[in-house]
Each structure stands twice: as structure tokens, then as C-alpha cells.
Design an enzyme around this catalytic site. Sequence first.
Site, PDB file in Angstrom:
ATOM      1  N   ASP A  53       0.839  -1.207   0.000  1.00 25.35           N
ATOM      2  CA  ASP A  53       0.000   0.000   0.000  1.00 25.35           C
ATOM      3  C   ASP A  53       0.868   1.250   0.000  1.00 25.35           C
ATOM      4  O   ASP A  53       1.892   1.304   0.682  1.00 25.35           O
ATOM      5  CB  ASP A  53      -0.898   0.013   1.242  1.00 25.35           C
ATOM      6  CG  ASP A  53      -1.706   1.300   1.333  1.00 25.35           C
ATOM      7  OD1 ASP A  53      -2.642   1.466   0.516  1.00 25.35           O
ATOM      8  OD2 ASP A  53      -1.390   2.148   2.186  1.00 25.35           O
ATOM      9  N   TYR A  58       2.355  10.253   0.802  1.00 22.92           N
ATOM     10  CA  TYR A  58       3.490   9.746   1.558  1.00 22.92           C
ATOM     11  C   TYR A  58       4.804  10.227   0.936  1.00 22.92           C
ATOM     12  O   TYR A  58       5.259   9.730  -0.091  1.00 22.92           O
ATOM     13  CB  TYR A  58       3.486   8.214   1.596  1.00 22.92           C
ATOM     14  CG  TYR A  58       2.237   7.597   2.192  1.00 22.92           C
ATOM     15  CD1 TYR A  58       1.390   8.318   3.031  1.00 22.92           C
ATOM     16  CD2 TYR A  58       1.893   6.280   1.902  1.00 22.92           C
ATOM     17  CE1 TYR A  58       0.246   7.747   3.566  1.00 22.92           C
ATOM     18  CE2 TYR A  58       0.752   5.695   2.446  1.00 22.92           C
ATOM     19  CZ  TYR A  58      -0.070   6.438   3.274  1.00 22.92           C
ATOM     20  OH  TYR A  58      -1.202   5.862   3.799  1.00 22.92           O
ATOM     21  N   LYS A  82      -3.881   5.817  -3.485  1.00 21.22           N
ATOM     22  CA  LYS A  82      -4.987   6.650  -3.004  1.00 21.22           C
ATOM     23  C   LYS A  82      -5.164   7.890  -3.882  1.00 21.22           C
ATOM     24  O   LYS A  82      -4.240   8.290  -4.609  1.00 21.22           O
ATOM     25  CB  LYS A  82      -4.743   7.046  -1.553  1.00 21.22           C
ATOM     26  CG  LYS A  82      -4.527   5.816  -0.663  1.00 21.22           C
ATOM     27  CD  LYS A  82      -4.244   6.160   0.771  1.00 21.22           C
ATOM     28  CE  LYS A  82      -3.979   4.909   1.572  1.00 21.22           C
ATOM     29  NZ  LYS A  82      -2.643   4.343   1.294  1.00 21.22           N
ATOM     30  N   GLY A 232      -2.009   0.212  10.643  1.00 26.52           N
ATOM     31  CA  GLY A 232      -1.611   0.587  11.996  1.00 26.52           C
ATOM     32  C   GLY A 232      -2.091  -0.354  13.073  1.00 26.52           C
ATOM     33  O   GLY A 232      -2.688   0.093  14.059  1.00 26.52           O
ATOM     34  N   PHE A 234      -0.568  -1.612  15.366  1.00 27.29           N
ATOM     35  CA  PHE A 234       0.103  -1.313  16.632  1.00 27.29           C
ATOM     36  C   PHE A 234      -0.292   0.067  17.161  1.00 27.29           C
ATOM     37  O   PHE A 234       0.368   0.595  18.060  1.00 27.29           O
ATOM     38  CB  PHE A 234       1.619  -1.387  16.467  1.00 27.29           C
ATOM     39  CG  PHE A 234       2.111  -2.712  15.938  1.00 27.29           C
ATOM     40  CD1 PHE A 234       1.711  -3.910  16.529  1.00 27.29           C
ATOM     41  CD2 PHE A 234       2.976  -2.769  14.857  1.00 27.29           C
ATOM     42  CE1 PHE A 234       2.159  -5.128  16.047  1.00 27.29           C
ATOM     43  CE2 PHE A 234       3.432  -3.978  14.374  1.00 27.29           C
ATOM     44  CZ  PHE A 234       3.023  -5.164  14.969  1.00 27.29           C
ATOM     45  N   ASN A 235      -1.352   0.659  16.609  1.00 28.93           N
ATOM     46  CA  ASN A 235      -1.813   1.995  17.029  1.00 28.93           C
ATOM     47  C   ASN A 235      -0.667   3.003  17.012  1.00 28.93           C
ATOM     48  O   ASN A 235      -0.437   3.737  17.968  1.00 28.93           O
ATOM     49  CB  ASN A 235      -2.465   1.959  18.407  1.00 28.93           C
ATOM     50  CG  ASN A 235      -3.873   1.396  18.371  1.00 28.93           C
ATOM     51  OD1 ASN A 235      -4.087   0.255  18.781  1.00 28.93           O
ATOM     52  ND2 ASN A 235      -4.832   2.159  17.873  1.00 28.93           N
ATOM     53  N   SER A 236       0.069   3.006  15.914  1.00 30.69           N
ATOM     54  CA  SER A 236       1.218   3.878  15.628  1.00 30.69           C
ATOM     55  C   SER A 236       2.322   3.792  16.675  1.00 30.69           C
ATOM     56  O   SER A 236       3.089   4.726  16.854  1.00 30.69           O
ATOM     57  CB  SER A 236       0.785   5.339  15.386  1.00 30.69           C
ATOM     58  OG  SER A 236       0.304   5.978  16.531  1.00 30.69           O
ATOM     59  N   GLY A 237       2.420   2.643  17.349  1.00 26.71           N
ATOM     60  CA  GLY A 237       3.607   2.380  18.148  1.00 26.71           C
ATOM     61  C   GLY A 237       3.375   1.982  19.584  1.00 26.71           C
ATOM     62  O   GLY A 237       4.226   1.338  20.196  1.00 26.71           O
ATOM     63  N   LEU A 239       1.607  -0.192  20.964  1.00 30.46           N
ATOM     64  CA  LEU A 239       1.528  -1.637  21.221  1.00 30.46           C
ATOM     65  C   LEU A 239       2.836  -2.370  20.920  1.00 30.46           C
ATOM     66  O   LEU A 239       2.893  -3.593  21.021  1.00 30.46           O
ATOM     67  CB  LEU A 239       0.382  -2.256  20.409  1.00 30.46           C
ATOM     68  CG  LEU A 239      -1.022  -1.841  20.852  1.00 30.46           C
ATOM     69  CD1 LEU A 239      -2.091  -2.397  19.918  1.00 30.46           C
ATOM     70  CD2 LEU A 239      -1.300  -2.277  22.292  1.00 30.46           C
TER      71      LEU A 239
END
Length: 332
Positions: A53, A58, A82, A232, A234-237, A239
Site C-alpha cells: 500500500d 506519503y 490513493k 496501523g 500497533f496503534n502507531s507504536g 503496542l
Amino acid sequence: MEFEKRRVGRTDLELTTLGLGGATLAGNLAHLTDADSKILILQAYDAGIRYFDTAPFYGYGRSERLMGDELRGLDDWILSSKVGRRLRPVKEAQDVNDAWRRPLPFEPYFDYSYDGVMRSYEDSLQRLGLNRIDILYIHDPDTFTHGVDVQPEMHARAMDGARRALEELRRTGEVKAIGLGVNEAKPIADALEHAQWDCFLLAGRYTLLEQDPLDTLLPAVEAHGASIVIGGPFNSGVLVGRETWNYVDAPPEIMTRVKELARVCDAHNVPLAAAALKFPLAHPAVASTIPGPRSAEELEQILEWWQLEIPGSLWSDLKNEKLIPENAPVPV
């Protein structure tokens, strides 16, 4: 490695359940050189990952260029990008507060119009140097991006111009699947009445830490005949041991919840990150999850977590301690 493949909505596309997110390739959260990013893409492909993706946003085109350069000449991959942000040249020095490191010399602007999306799609193909994009997402028509006052208008524009453009691209066979790529559940729910979508990329929001969409969005997407891709996981880190939660510093209540999740995982000798990686995929609406490793070493660690056997008692203990809902599907 052999990865399970899951069908995207009612299409004939199949995604590996583990994909590669392209935001970190362009330098947010990381300091990857072009060589580092190319190694990371090839490492993912060599490991058996076949879903990739990216987006014009980006690195202002940098992620697409890097992704295309490495996928070109390979086969059996599925690529999503996108629309909704276009790029124009900028001659000024980069803003010191810019989230991207070493971006290309462009600046993004929102354009959810029919013509703008058609142009964005053509521009992406040229940046990629590829002759196809399999999945196109309308990028970020959400409150997180636009704010509460502007978002309704932006979402309406996306459901008019961008939606019509994506339907035309799918009708003509240019792309095989269409959807939204957002940071919140509500824009997806609001979009369901506007078209027959194929898949949605949801960043976070259905993770080991957060399950708000469980009883609302996910059943609606299933009934619609579409799939969810979880970005994401890991919720942006937060986790994986960092203190960033959904792109901001994690508040105390989030850190407390993470510690409780980690305590239960530790009791089963399972890394919290391994459980976080696998949890979203237990839901039948979820086709893939796409973490964004910041280095080849991080990808190697993700692959190790992926292969770990997780005992069923871990999931039952998380439910018993009310850290995940009783009705949440869990891996078997």
C-alpha cells in the site's frame, strides 16, 4: 513463508493477510534512505508478502516512486494507492515542521473532484512506473484530517466527484477494487449508502487496544459485501513499546490499558505486539493488516511475531479481564 490469502469483497482479488504499509518508506517516524526503503520492499516480497500500500501523500510522491521501482519486474503482487490529494511543485525550502523526511519537492492539496481524481490516478501510474494499480482508496475524507467543521463538506465532495471517478475506473477495468482510506470509522459508515464499495483501509480503530467498530461498522461492512484492511495494527507504536498512540503522545489512560494488556500477554509468554498483530484478522470482515515497519530489522521482528503460536487461553483471559469484548472474534 506461506501467508493465507483472503478475497477482497466480491472481487477476484486476494490479499495476503500480512501486507506492507508504505508511509514509513517516505520517512514519517523513520529516517530511511532510498536504499533502505528498497531493501525493505524486497525483503517483504521475498518473505511472501504480496500486498503493498502506498499514496501520493506519503513523502509527496516519494513512497510511490520507491514502491514502483521495486515492484516493477516482479509478479503476483497487489498494489493499492490513493486519490484525493494531488501534488504540485514547490520551490521554497521544506517546512521544518513537515512530518516527512526528505520528501520530493512537491506540496499536496486536496482535490476530490471527478477530474482531479482521474488526473491523480494517471499521475500515480507515472510516479510508480507501473501499468496498473489494483485498489484505489479515497484518502482521508475524515474529521482527523479536515476538522469537525470542514469534514462534512469534504466527505460530500468525495462522495460526488471522487466516488464517480472510482466507479468509472472500476467499470472500465482500470482498477479492480475501490474504497476509502481513513483514520475513523464514521466516514466509512457514511459512505456505504453512496456506492457498492469493495474494501476500506481503516488506520487503527479496530485493534487489540480499540474495538469501537465491532458492533457497528464491521457488521455493516460485511452486510455491504466489502472487506476491511487494518492499517496501523500497533496503534502507531504504543503496542510495540513506544509512547505514540494514533500519531500523538499516548495519554495516561491509554498507557494504563496497554500495561494491562501486556500483563496478560506476559503471563502467557506472548509478546504484546504478536497478539496485536493477529487480533484484527480474527474478524471475518478483515482481509489483511498492514503494519509500517521502519527498517528491515523491524520487518524481521514482525515476521517473527507473525509465526508465534498464541494459546487460546490468552484470548479467554483478555475477555475475562474485560480487556477485549466478550463477543470479539479471536484467532483459533
